[in-house]
Structure formats: structure tokens, C-alpha cells
Enzyme design. Structure first.
Site, PDB file in Angstrom:
ATOM      1  N   ASP A  43      -0.246  -7.088   2.615  1.00 16.48           N
ATOM      2  CA  ASP A  43      -0.292  -6.846   1.689  1.00 16.48           C
ATOM      3  C   ASP A  43       1.400  -6.715   1.383  1.00 16.48           C
ATOM      4  OD1 ASP A  43       0.307  -3.742   1.624  1.00 16.48           O
ATOM      5  OD2 ASP A  43       0.327  -3.408   4.203  1.00 16.48           O
ATOM      6  N   SER A 103       5.818   2.654   7.087  1.00 17.25           N
ATOM      7  CA  SER A 103       4.957   1.327   6.824  1.00 17.25           C
ATOM      8  C   SER A 103       5.757   1.208   5.705  1.00 17.25           C
ATOM      9  CB  SER A 103       3.302   2.009   6.035  1.00 17.25           C
ATOM     10  OG  SER A 103       1.921   2.249   6.487  1.00 17.25           O
ATOM     11  N   HIS A 128       1.028  -1.157  -0.162  1.00 18.97           N
ATOM     12  CA  HIS A 128       0.365  -0.572   0.010  1.00 18.97           C
ATOM     13  C   HIS A 128       1.025   0.941   0.012  1.00 18.97           C
ATOM     14  CE1 HIS A 128       0.740  -0.066   4.619  1.00 18.97           C
ATOM     15  NE2 HIS A 128       0.790   1.126   4.282  1.00 18.97           N
TER      16      HIS A 128
END
Length: 261
Positions: free
Chosen positions: A111, A205, A71
Site C-alpha cells: 500500500d 491514511s 489506496h
């Protein structure tokens, strides 16, 4: 349609087409260049009205390959202070990237993304790879692991230019399952600090959760305004997919045979 700029920098910075979350809260600055596998990913998304910039983390698993969260994509390696042009930094463009075919933004399921660098990173004191766990190699509940990154350092959105680190504990999956929609035990890890004083946050992230000197997790998602618990992508579950993609990259680099030309 949005136009996306991709640039890869090792142990420095790297950018993907989707923005992520994750900053280090309650952590402390790392010793400069003590995490030489870290990659900083810069993401620039341009639409008709504005250009948005985001950042993520990633980690070098081979001189020509970086893992991150799907993402999150410029990559900088060898960086400590991301706003300084340090001599240790290597900036390498990403030649291609492969997002897991079953990635779903809702719930950040699967992810994970693998980036193929245009050229090999130079392995030295500032830029190194990190090992991955074997397929389905587990980490016990209660294991203390480390996360590093350049994300925000508080819910009040305080920023940092230098890499920070935090120690977080592996939690039981039963803690995350009722709190996160689409939580999947096999492909996700439940992690966090029960005292709620330490956490990753926006900007972290894609960075690695390092347990026993291996990258067992990838910073993936958390609940809004809640820093405990957090969900990490479980790297060991995706080990066969990672190696399959690396083999595909290698085959694509082979010169064509005379009969095929």
C-alpha cells in the site's frame, strides 16, 4: 467508469483516486507548521450519479516527490488549517504518480504510491522534506512514534480543520497477524495504543509514522470500529523501489539527444 480529479498541494493538500481511512483519535493539535513535511491529499471521485470527496495524508520526501498510501490523490503543502487560505500554503499539481505494481486493495498489500510534482516545492520554514529509513532499517517493539493528520477525531466522526498529532507505540507483529488477513511482517508494521484511547482514523491514511525523525511507516488500515492495533506500510522495505522510481522520474526529465529526435 469513474473520473478522478488529481491536484497536489504541499504541507497542505493532495488527492488520489482511491479513498482511505484514518483520523487522529485521542490526540492534540500540533503547533502550527511544526510538521512542514506533511501533505494534505484531497480526493474527488465522480461517477454517473454523484461526486464523492475523501481526504488522505502524505509527506514530502524530495522537493518534487510525495509518498502516500496507494489506496488514497490534490496536494497542499504548508498547511495547518486546511479550510483557510493560509499564505504558507503551496498548491502544486501532481504531474504523474506510480502505484506499487503489486498493490492489492484486499488487505492493502504493498500500500504505497509515489507522486511526482509538476514543479518543485519551495523549501522554507513551512515546507520541508523528511528523511526515509535505509533499506530494511528496523524500529524496535515499544518505540514511541508520532502520526499527524487532519482525519476524524472520534468514532462519532467529529471533524477537525487543523492538523492533529498522536503518539503510538510499535507493537509485536504477532498482535496483528491473527487480526488482519494477508498481514505481511516484512512490508507492514503493527502499531497502536494498548489503552485504546489513541489512534489514527478515517482521513489520516497516507500520513507518515515518524520514529526517530524518519518516516518509517505509512498509515494504511485498521479494523472496522476497532482502533487497536493498526497496520502501517513499512517504508524501509520499499526503499529500493522508491529510489528506483525517483531515478526513473529524473531520467524522464532529461532532454532528448539530437540523435533521438
Amino acid at each position: 467508469w469513474q473520473k478522478m480529479l488529481l491536484l497536489l498541494l504541499i504541507s497542505s493538500a493532495f488527492v488520489l483516486p482511491w479513498a482511505g481511512a484514518g483520523e487522529i483519535i485521542g490526540g492534540k493539535e500540533v503547533k502550527p507548521h511544526s510538521r512542514p513535511y506533511m501533505a494534505y491529499l484531497k480526493i474527488q471521485v465522480t461517477n454517473k450519479t454523484a461526486t464523492d470527496r475523501y481526504s488522505c495524508g502524505g509527506f514530502l520526501i524530495r522537493p518534487d516527490a510525495v509518498l502516500s498510501a496507494a489506496h488514497c490523490v490534490t496536494v497542499i503543502l504548508g498547511a495547518h488549517n486546511i479550510h483557510d487560505e493560509e499564505q504558507s500554503q503551496q498548491r502544486i499539481r501532481a504531474k504523474k504518480w506510480v502505484i506499487h505494481p503489486n498493490f492489492h486493495r484486499e488487505g492493502h498489500v504493498n500500500d504505497i504510491v509515489l507522486l511526482k510534482l509538476e514543479t518543485n516545492a519551495t523549501i522554507n520554514a513551512y515546507v520541508r522534506t523528511i528523511s526515509l529509513p535505509r533499506h530494511n532499517e528496523g524500529v524496535r517493539v515499544g518505540t514511541e512514534c508520532e502520526v499527524a493528520g487532519w482525519g476524524l477525531t472520534s468514532l462519532e466522526r467529529r471533524k477537525t480543520d487543523v492538523m492533529m498529532k498522536v503518539v503510538l507505540e510499535v507493537q509485536n507483529d504477532t498482535l496483528c497477524k491473527p487480526r488482519f488477513r494477508k498481514y505481511q511482517r516484512q512490508s507492514m508494521m503493527c502499531v497502536g495504543d494498548e489503552s485504546r484511547r489513541k489512534s489514527t482514523y478515517k482521513g489520516d491514511s497516507g500520513g507518515p509514522l515518524v520514529c526517530n525523525k524518519k518516516a518509517h511507516g505509512i498509515v494504511s488500515r485498521a479494523r472496522k470500529r476497532h482502533i487497536f492495533p493498526e497496520v502501517f506500510t513499512r517504508v524501509s522495505y520499499f526503499e529500493p523501489w522508491i529510489h528506483d522510481q525517483l531515478r526513473r522520474f529524473a531520467l524522464q526529465e532529461l532532454p532528448a539527444s539530437p540523435s533521438s529526435q
